[in-house]
Design a protein around this motif. Structure first.
Motif, PDB file in Angstrom:
ATOM      1  N   ILE A  33       0.828  -1.204   0.000  1.00 12.04           N
ATOM      2  CA  ILE A  33       0.000   0.000   0.000  1.00 12.04           C
ATOM      3  C   ILE A  33       0.864   1.256   0.000  1.00 12.04           C
ATOM      4  CG2 ILE A  33      -1.670   1.320   1.374  1.00 12.04           C
ATOM      5  CD1 ILE A  33      -2.816  -1.404   2.279  1.00 12.04           C
ATOM      6  N   ASP A  37       0.559   3.959  -2.938  1.00 12.69           N
ATOM      7  CA  ASP A  37       0.224   5.354  -2.631  1.00 12.69           C
ATOM      8  C   ASP A  37       1.266   6.314  -3.192  1.00 12.69           C
ATOM      9  OD1 ASP A  37      -2.019   4.517  -1.269  1.00 12.69           O
ATOM     10  OD2 ASP A  37      -1.196   4.847   0.737  1.00 12.69           O
ATOM     11  N   ALA A  74      -4.274  -5.586  -0.981  1.00 17.47           N
ATOM     12  CA  ALA A  74      -4.169  -4.159  -0.713  1.00 17.47           C
ATOM     13  C   ALA A  74      -5.532  -3.486  -0.795  1.00 17.47           C
ATOM     14  CB  ALA A  74      -3.192  -3.510  -1.695  1.00 17.47           C
ATOM     15  N   ASP A  77      -7.451  -4.316   2.280  1.00 21.30           N
ATOM     16  CA  ASP A  77      -6.887  -3.690   3.472  1.00 21.30           C
ATOM     17  C   ASP A  77      -7.344  -2.244   3.603  1.00 21.30           C
ATOM     18  OD1 ASP A  77      -4.747  -4.497   5.599  1.00 21.30           O
ATOM     19  OD2 ASP A  77      -4.271  -2.432   5.058  1.00 21.30           O
ATOM     20  N   VAL A  78      -7.381  -1.508   2.502  1.00 22.84           N
ATOM     21  CA  VAL A  78      -7.812  -0.112   2.608  1.00 22.84           C
ATOM     22  C   VAL A  78      -9.312  -0.021   2.881  1.00 22.84           C
ATOM     23  CG1 VAL A  78      -5.907   0.762   1.221  1.00 22.84           C
ATOM     24  CG2 VAL A  78      -8.067   0.188   0.095  1.00 22.84           C
ATOM     25  N   HIS A 111      -5.991   6.919  -1.217  1.00 22.67           N
ATOM     26  CA  HIS A 111      -5.352   5.861  -2.003  1.00 22.67           C
ATOM     27  C   HIS A 111      -5.817   5.986  -3.457  1.00 22.67           C
ATOM     28  CE1 HIS A 111      -4.249   4.152   1.879  1.00 22.67           C
ATOM     29  NE2 HIS A 111      -5.516   4.157   2.225  1.00 22.67           N
ATOM     30  N   VAL A 114      -6.868   3.018  -5.871  1.00 29.96           N
ATOM     31  CA  VAL A 114      -7.837   1.974  -5.538  1.00 29.96           C
ATOM     32  C   VAL A 114      -9.067   2.000  -6.447  1.00 29.96           C
ATOM     33  CG1 VAL A 114      -9.214   3.215  -3.792  1.00 29.96           C
ATOM     34  CG2 VAL A 114      -8.879   0.749  -3.595  1.00 29.96           C
TER      35      VAL A 114
END
Length: 227
Positions: A33, A37, A74, A77-78, A111, A114
């Motif tokens: 991540i 980012d 990822a 996770d966000v 992010h 995403v």
């Protein structure tokens, strides 16, 4: 599927067996991540991530099969950064849905990679955090009293608006960052109608809120008053 095509594997369809080593899946996902980012999806590779973690690619392959699985992890996770949508009643659904929408927008802005990846990940590769959020949002629309079969369409319409607008906004902010000048200065040079006394962030928030209100107005029109 063509004979030479490689199917996208899903990290969620096979059991995860923690390895007896210092490098954990959680560390790998956190580093993924950070890299996404900072540099975007195009910069992500198993070799580059291994270098970032001071580990060989072989160590990474003990936890994930390939780059696609890294992105799946990822993305989920966000989604875990979001609070689960709260339980609502018919009378409280709208402000609760609006809060969920604002939280989702903020996550996409944190992010920028995403939004585009959500379409690539696909329904078969959605993880538990994303399922928790979307299920909670659907429950909010069910509690609101939408006609049978429309609750999921209402939730989908809201998600499409929020992710679409936030993805465009994130891309715009990435452009500003690359320009090396503050947003206000960038707008004063590129937007002849920009009021230099205005707060650019507030303008973006107001545009999002206006669109969100119109989406919710339209959805509310599908509800039968008093029932």
């Amino acid at each position: 599927m063509p004979a030479d095509a490689k199917p996208i594997t899903s990290v969620w369809t096979r059991p995860h067996r923690p390895q007896r080593e210092q490098l954990t899946r959680e560390q790998i996902v956190a580093a993924t991540i950070e890299l996404l980012d900072l540099e975007g999806v195009e910069a992500l590779s198993m070799r580059k991530l291994g270098t970032r973690l001071n580990a060989g690619a072989t160590s990474l392959y003990r936890h994930v099969a390939n780059r696609d699985e890294l992105i799946q992890l990822a993305v989920d996770d966000v989604f875990g950064e979001l609070d689960p949508p709260t339980a609502v009643t018919r009378g409280t659904w709208r402000p609760a849905v609006a809060r969920t929408a604002a939280d989702l927008r903020a996550m996409v802005l944190r992010h920028p990679w995403v939004g585009p990846e959500l379409g690539q990940v696909g329904l078969l590769h959605v993880g538990p955090n994303a399922v928790r959020m979307t299920s909670g949002l659907l429950a909010q629309f069910k509690a609101a009293g939408f006609p049978a079969g429309e609750d999921d369409q209402a939730a989908g319409a809201l998600m499409a608006y929020v992710i679409g607008v936030a993805t465009s906004e994130a891309a715009y902010l990435s452009l500003i960052t690359r320009s090396g000048v503050p947003e206000r200065e960038w707008l004063s040079h590129h937007s002849p109608d920009f009021d230099e006394d205005a707060d650019p962030q507030r303008l973006r928030e107001d545009r999002f809120a206006y669109g969100l209100d119109r989406i919710l107005d339209g959805l509310a029109g599908r509800l039968t008053p008093g029932k």
